[in-house]
Scaffold this active site. Structure first.
Site, PDB file in Angstrom:
ATOM      1  N   GLY A   1       0.188  45.493  -7.032  1.00 27.06           N
ATOM      2  CA  GLY A   1      -1.155  44.997  -6.808  1.00 27.06           C
ATOM      3  C   GLY A   1      -2.120  46.142  -6.554  1.00 27.06           C
ATOM      4  O   GLY A   1      -1.726  47.302  -6.438  1.00 27.06           O
TER       5      GLY A   1
ATOM      6  N   GLY B   1       3.984  43.621  -7.295  1.00 23.76           N
ATOM      7  CA  GLY B   1       3.381  42.489  -7.977  1.00 23.76           C
ATOM      8  C   GLY B   1       3.773  42.377  -9.435  1.00 23.76           C
ATOM      9  O   GLY B   1       3.765  41.283 -10.002  1.00 23.76           O
TER      10      GLY B   1
ATOM     11  N   GLU C   1       8.108  48.214  -0.902  1.00 21.18           N
ATOM     12  CA  GLU C   1       7.077  47.827   0.056  1.00 21.18           C
ATOM     13  C   GLU C   1       7.320  48.315   1.484  1.00 21.18           C
ATOM     14  O   GLU C   1       6.362  48.611   2.214  1.00 21.18           O
ATOM     15  CB  GLU C   1       6.926  46.291   0.065  1.00 21.18           C
ATOM     16  CG  GLU C   1       6.276  45.720  -1.173  1.00 21.18           C
ATOM     17  CD  GLU C   1       7.202  45.623  -2.368  1.00 21.18           C
ATOM     18  OE1 GLU C   1       6.725  45.323  -3.475  1.00 21.18           O
ATOM     19  OE2 GLU C   1       8.426  45.856  -2.199  1.00 21.18           O
TER      20      GLU C   1
ATOM     21  N   ASP D   1       7.567  41.074  -1.360  1.00 15.42           N
ATOM     22  CA  ASP D   1       6.983  39.736  -1.488  1.00 15.42           C
ATOM     23  C   ASP D   1       7.058  39.270  -2.937  1.00 15.42           C
ATOM     24  O   ASP D   1       8.015  39.584  -3.634  1.00 15.42           O
ATOM     25  CB  ASP D   1       5.560  39.722  -0.922  1.00 15.42           C
ATOM     26  CG  ASP D   1       4.575  40.575  -1.714  1.00 15.42           C
ATOM     27  OD1 ASP D   1       5.003  41.546  -2.362  1.00 15.42           O
ATOM     28  OD2 ASP D   1       3.357  40.270  -1.685  1.00 15.42           O
TER      29      ASP D   1
END
Length: 348
Positions: A68, A115, A138, A146
């Site tokens: 992201g 992402g 992450e 995530d």
């Protein structure tokens, strides 16, 4: 076709295929909110369009998608406007991809992280080339795996997903195929021909079969066995104790894994450990609800913006985590990341 997204993402109808191309190559195709919303609209439309038999996702440049837009997230957190809507829409998109009723073929010909994993690895066919590089890094920036990683990583055999989530280790196509992250491995040079076949309406399995290979794993069997032994623990304390003992006995994989974990945010490591273990018992939609609970607390906390600052903004590589060690992290503090949200859970 016009679903939005401007010049960051392109949508085409080629034969019976809806083709998505990520076009933010200079930014390694990092996802923006506009890209996420446009892709969600396209999937919703193509799901209902009987003339669309499958969806193909690909990207321009040397990355499929490196994650992201962290700089945007950082700005929002620093100004008191955390990008909750961005993540909510991203998580809904991840869930929609997982339940998409038509074949969804991702042609991963470069870096796929964060992402990017969320928009490529929940579909029916995850096709990687020799240029593919997969990671969920992450915890190293004070965040957590995530975009459905709690579902994906928890289902990899021999505790390989726990290893990837806690260490952020980068793997190539051979390891990804063995683990089940990739369904097929092909040559980068064959992608145009594969795309042509997919657009003609031939079943993805039939198109891919003559191009697919079974590459050797980049990680040897002995190391894989050690990972399975060291990362299959019910308690994080036991996992770390085992790693320290194995390191002291000269096991190289324990040394490198422990070094990565000790450099990461202690809070992120503890949350990721519980998240991945819990995800094994949940369906995808419930995993996304759990991740959204965690996300809300991460956006309001210290370590995520501090990690972005240290790695992306100032690039000093010296984040100051709070707390600075796992020994100073209480069980109730970890519990709080998983507690129900006052305003209700994410609707997926």
């Amino acid at each position: 076709m016009e679903f939005g997204g401007g010049d960051e993402i392109r949508f085409e109808r080629r034969g019976v295929a809806g083709v998505v191309t990520l076009t933010r190559s200079k930014a390694l195709n990092a996802l923006t909110h506009g890209m996420i919303r446009a892709l969600a609209k396209a999937l919703a439309a193509w799901e209902q369009d009987k003339a669309v038999a499958l969806v193909v996702m690909k990207a321009e440049g040397r990355a499929f998608c490196a994650g992201g837009d962290l700089a945007h997230a950082y700005d929002g957190m620093r100004t008191g406007n955390p990008p909750l809507d961005f993540f909510a829409d991203e998580y809904r998109l991840n869930a929609a991809l997982a339940r998409f009723p038509k074949p969804c073929v991702s042609l991963i010909d470069g870096i796929v992280m964060g992402g990017g994993v969320g928009v490529s690895c929940h579909g029916s066919h995850r096709v990687m080339t020799e240029k593919a590089l997969f990671a969920m890094p992450e915890v190293g920036i004070g965040f957590f795996p995530d975009v459905g990683a709690s579902f994906l990583l928890s289902r990899l055999k021999r505790s390989f997903g726990m290893y990837l989530g806690l260490t952020g280790t980068r793997i190539r196509a051979g390891d990804a195929c063995r683990a089940g992250i990739a369904t097929h491995v092909v040559s980068s040079a064959s992608l145009d021909e594969i795309l042509e076949g997919l657009c003609k309406g031939t079943s993805p399995d039939r198109v891919l079969r003559p191009f697919a290979s079974r590459p050797d794993c980049e990680t040897d069997e002995g190391t894989l066995f050690a990972i399975a032994r060291l990362f299959s623990r019910d308690r994080l304390d036991d996992l770390l104790l085992g790693l320290r003992q194995a390191r002291d006995e000269g096991e190289a994989i324990a040394d490198s894994a422990l070094a990565a974990i000790e450099k990461a945010s202690p809070t992120s490591v503890a949350v990721a450990f519980r998240e991945i273990n819990t995800g094994a018992m949940l369906e995808m939609d419930d995993c996304m609800r759990m991740e959204f609970r965690i996300l809300n607390r991460m956006l309001a906390g210290h370590d995520f913006p501090e990690g972005i600052r240290a790695v992306i903004i100032d690039k000093d590589g010296a984040p100051k985590w709070r707390p600075p060690s796992l020994a100073e992290l209480s069980e109730p503090a970890v519990d709080a990341y998983f507690a129900p949200l006052p305003g209700g859970d994410l609707e997926v």
